[in-house]
Design an enzyme around this catalytic site. Structure first.
Site, PDB file in Angstrom:
ATOM      1  N   GLU A   1     -11.570   2.951   6.367  1.00  0.00           N
ATOM      2  CA  GLU A   1     -10.446   3.288   7.236  1.00  0.00           C
ATOM      3  C   GLU A   1     -10.461   4.775   7.564  1.00  0.00           C
ATOM      4  O   GLU A   1      -9.604   5.559   7.106  1.00  0.00           O
ATOM      5  CB  GLU A   1      -9.134   2.903   6.547  1.00  0.00           C
ATOM      6  CG  GLU A   1      -7.948   2.868   7.478  1.00  0.00           C
ATOM      7  CD  GLU A   1      -6.718   2.306   6.815  1.00  0.00           C
ATOM      8  OE1 GLU A   1      -6.427   2.656   5.646  1.00  0.00           O
ATOM      9  OE2 GLU A   1      -6.028   1.513   7.471  1.00  0.00           O
TER      10      GLU A   1
ATOM     11  N   ASP B   1      -5.634   2.473  -1.432  1.00  0.00           N
ATOM     12  CA  ASP B   1      -6.326   3.328  -0.454  1.00  0.00           C
ATOM     13  C   ASP B   1      -6.634   4.650  -1.147  1.00  0.00           C
ATOM     14  O   ASP B   1      -5.725   5.429  -1.474  1.00  0.00           O
ATOM     15  CB  ASP B   1      -5.434   3.538   0.773  1.00  0.00           C
ATOM     16  CG  ASP B   1      -6.166   4.231   1.907  1.00  0.00           C
ATOM     17  OD1 ASP B   1      -5.886   3.915   3.069  1.00  0.00           O
ATOM     18  OD2 ASP B   1      -7.023   5.087   1.615  1.00  0.00           O
TER      19      ASP B   1
ATOM     20  N   GLN C   1      -9.485   0.835   0.126  1.00  0.00           N
ATOM     21  CA  GLN C   1      -9.923   1.488   1.358  1.00  0.00           C
ATOM     22  C   GLN C   1     -10.416   2.886   1.032  1.00  0.00           C
ATOM     23  O   GLN C   1     -10.063   3.465  -0.021  1.00  0.00           O
ATOM     24  CB  GLN C   1      -8.773   1.538   2.385  1.00  0.00           C
ATOM     25  CG  GLN C   1      -8.365   0.145   2.875  1.00  0.00           C
ATOM     26  CD  GLN C   1      -7.139   0.169   3.734  1.00  0.00           C
ATOM     27  OE1 GLN C   1      -6.139   0.818   3.398  1.00  0.00           O
ATOM     28  NE2 GLN C   1      -7.175  -0.550   4.864  1.00  0.00           N
TER      29      GLN C   1
ATOM     30  N   GLU D   1       0.831  -1.209   0.000  1.00  0.00           N
ATOM     31  CA  GLU D   1       0.000   0.000   0.000  1.00  0.00           C
ATOM     32  C   GLU D   1       0.858   1.248   0.000  1.00  0.00           C
ATOM     33  O   GLU D   1       1.561   1.537   0.976  1.00  0.00           O
ATOM     34  CB  GLU D   1      -0.902   0.018   1.238  1.00  0.00           C
ATOM     35  CG  GLU D   1      -1.807   1.225   1.297  1.00  0.00           C
ATOM     36  CD  GLU D   1      -2.553   1.357   2.604  1.00  0.00           C
ATOM     37  OE1 GLU D   1      -2.067   0.856   3.638  1.00  0.00           O
ATOM     38  OE2 GLU D   1      -3.629   1.974   2.609  1.00  0.00           O
TER      39      GLU D   1
HETATM   40  O1  LIG Z   1      -3.735   3.645   5.154  1.00  0.00           O
HETATM   41  C1  LIG Z   1      -3.184   3.266   6.214  1.00  0.00           C
HETATM   42  O2  LIG Z   1      -2.590   4.014   6.996  1.00  0.00           O
HETATM   43  C2  LIG Z   1      -3.326   1.799   6.606  1.00  0.00           C
HETATM   44  O3  LIG Z   1      -4.055   1.130   5.595  1.00  0.00           O
HETATM   45  C3  LIG Z   1      -2.078   1.063   6.920  1.00  0.00           C
HETATM   46  O4  LIG Z   1      -2.048  -0.148   6.804  1.00  0.00           O
HETATM   47  C4  LIG Z   1      -0.842   1.744   7.432  1.00  0.00           C
HETATM   48  O5  LIG Z   1      -1.152   2.456   8.570  1.00  0.00           O
HETATM   49 MG   LIG Z   2      -4.960   2.316   4.162  1.00  0.00          MG
END
Ligand SMILES: O=C(O)[C@@H](O)C(=O)CO
Ligand SMILES: [Mg+2]
Length: 258
Positions: free
Chosen positions: A238, A176, A202, A141
């Site tokens: 999230e 995300d 996310q 990510e």
């Molecule tokens: O976006 C984020 O912060 C979370 O998905 C993660 O895994 C790292 O904090």
């Molecule tokens: Mg995230």
């Protein structure tokens, strides 16, 4: 409408962690995600999932010493042995909870460091080889540096290049939308281009990381785009509720229980 997973690290903070499972199910979620389950035994997590009819969408590998500011181990050459132990530990939890996605955090290292890049690739190869026999995907990510200064993986193009370079069937992108908008914008075209390598999505509002529909993006339009693109995965919620978790669920369209 996508299938939403309540993020129990960020949402339902009004309750203790283990009580959040029942509250999320009561609120209409059929799946959950969180950062780290490791303060609890795998069987405890599995029991909460089972009791509340919840699916475990995703969680993260152990990140090192989070309280001390560490944010993952994969790109840290000197922590390779600890990373391999973290893979084994995360797999124990994944098997107990039937999770099919694990997020590997890179850690704090210069994004252009060849040494960190080599360590990161080796770590991903190891994690994917360990996870593959169990049908588990390893996700990477990109994170924006405003939220995570110094984080190694800070670019969606870099992530896509590494996924292509390694060519591992169970190595996928954690898209995300919050980070995408901050890093690059161009969210819709990014989803269209990267969905084939995306294992999890996310959502949170930008810039405040609160409920969908309260920021600069038309989140409802993005959910419709995911439907149009036949995205069949989860969308992890999230975000930090602006007021109370339950009070902030007006945006949430409940998926039918499967
Ligand atoms: O976006 C984020 O912060 C979370 O998905 C993660 O895994 C790292 O904090
Ligand atoms: Mg995230």
């Amino acid at each position: 409408m996508p299938r939403f997973a309540a993020n129990l690290t960020m949402m339902f903070g009004e309750w203790s962690f283990l009580d959040r499972f029942a509250e999320a199910a009561e609120a209409g979620f059929t799946a959950v995600e969180f950062l780290f389950p490791y303060e609890h035994q795998p069987a405890e997590i599995a029991d909460r999932l089972e009791r509340n009819g919840l699916e475990q969408a995703l969680f993260n590998l152990p990140p090192g010493d989070w309280a001390a500011g560490e944010r993952g181990l994969a790109a840290l050459p000197e922590r390779a042995a600890e990373f391999r132990d973290s893979v084994a530990r995360a797999l124990d939890y994944a098997l107990a909870t039937k999770a099919r996605r694990l997020h590997v955090m890179a850690g704090l290292a210069p994004s252009g460091s060849a040494e960190a890049g080599a360590a990161y690739r080796e770590a991903l190869r190891h994690a994917c080889a360990a996870a593959a026999p169990h049908g588990i995907d390893i996700l990477i990510e990109p994170l924006n540096k405003r939220d995570m200064p110094g984080y190694f993986l800070d670019d969606f193009g870099m992530a896509a290049d590494i996924i292509a370079e390694l060519g591992l069937p169970n190595l996928k992108l954690q898209f995300d939308i919050y980070h995408r908008q901050i890093l690059h914008g161009d969210v819709t075209r990014g989803l269209e281009a990267l969905l084939p390598i995306t294992g999890h999505i996310q959502i949170a509002s930008v810039p405040l990381r609160q409920e969908p529909g309260t920021g600069e993006l038309d989140d409802a339009r993005l959910f419709a785009t995911l439907d149009e693109l036949d995205y069949a995965g989860f969308v992890g919620c999230e975000y930090r509720p602006r007021a109370g978790t339950l009070e902030g669920l007006a945006w949430f369209v409940r998926a039918p229980r499967r």
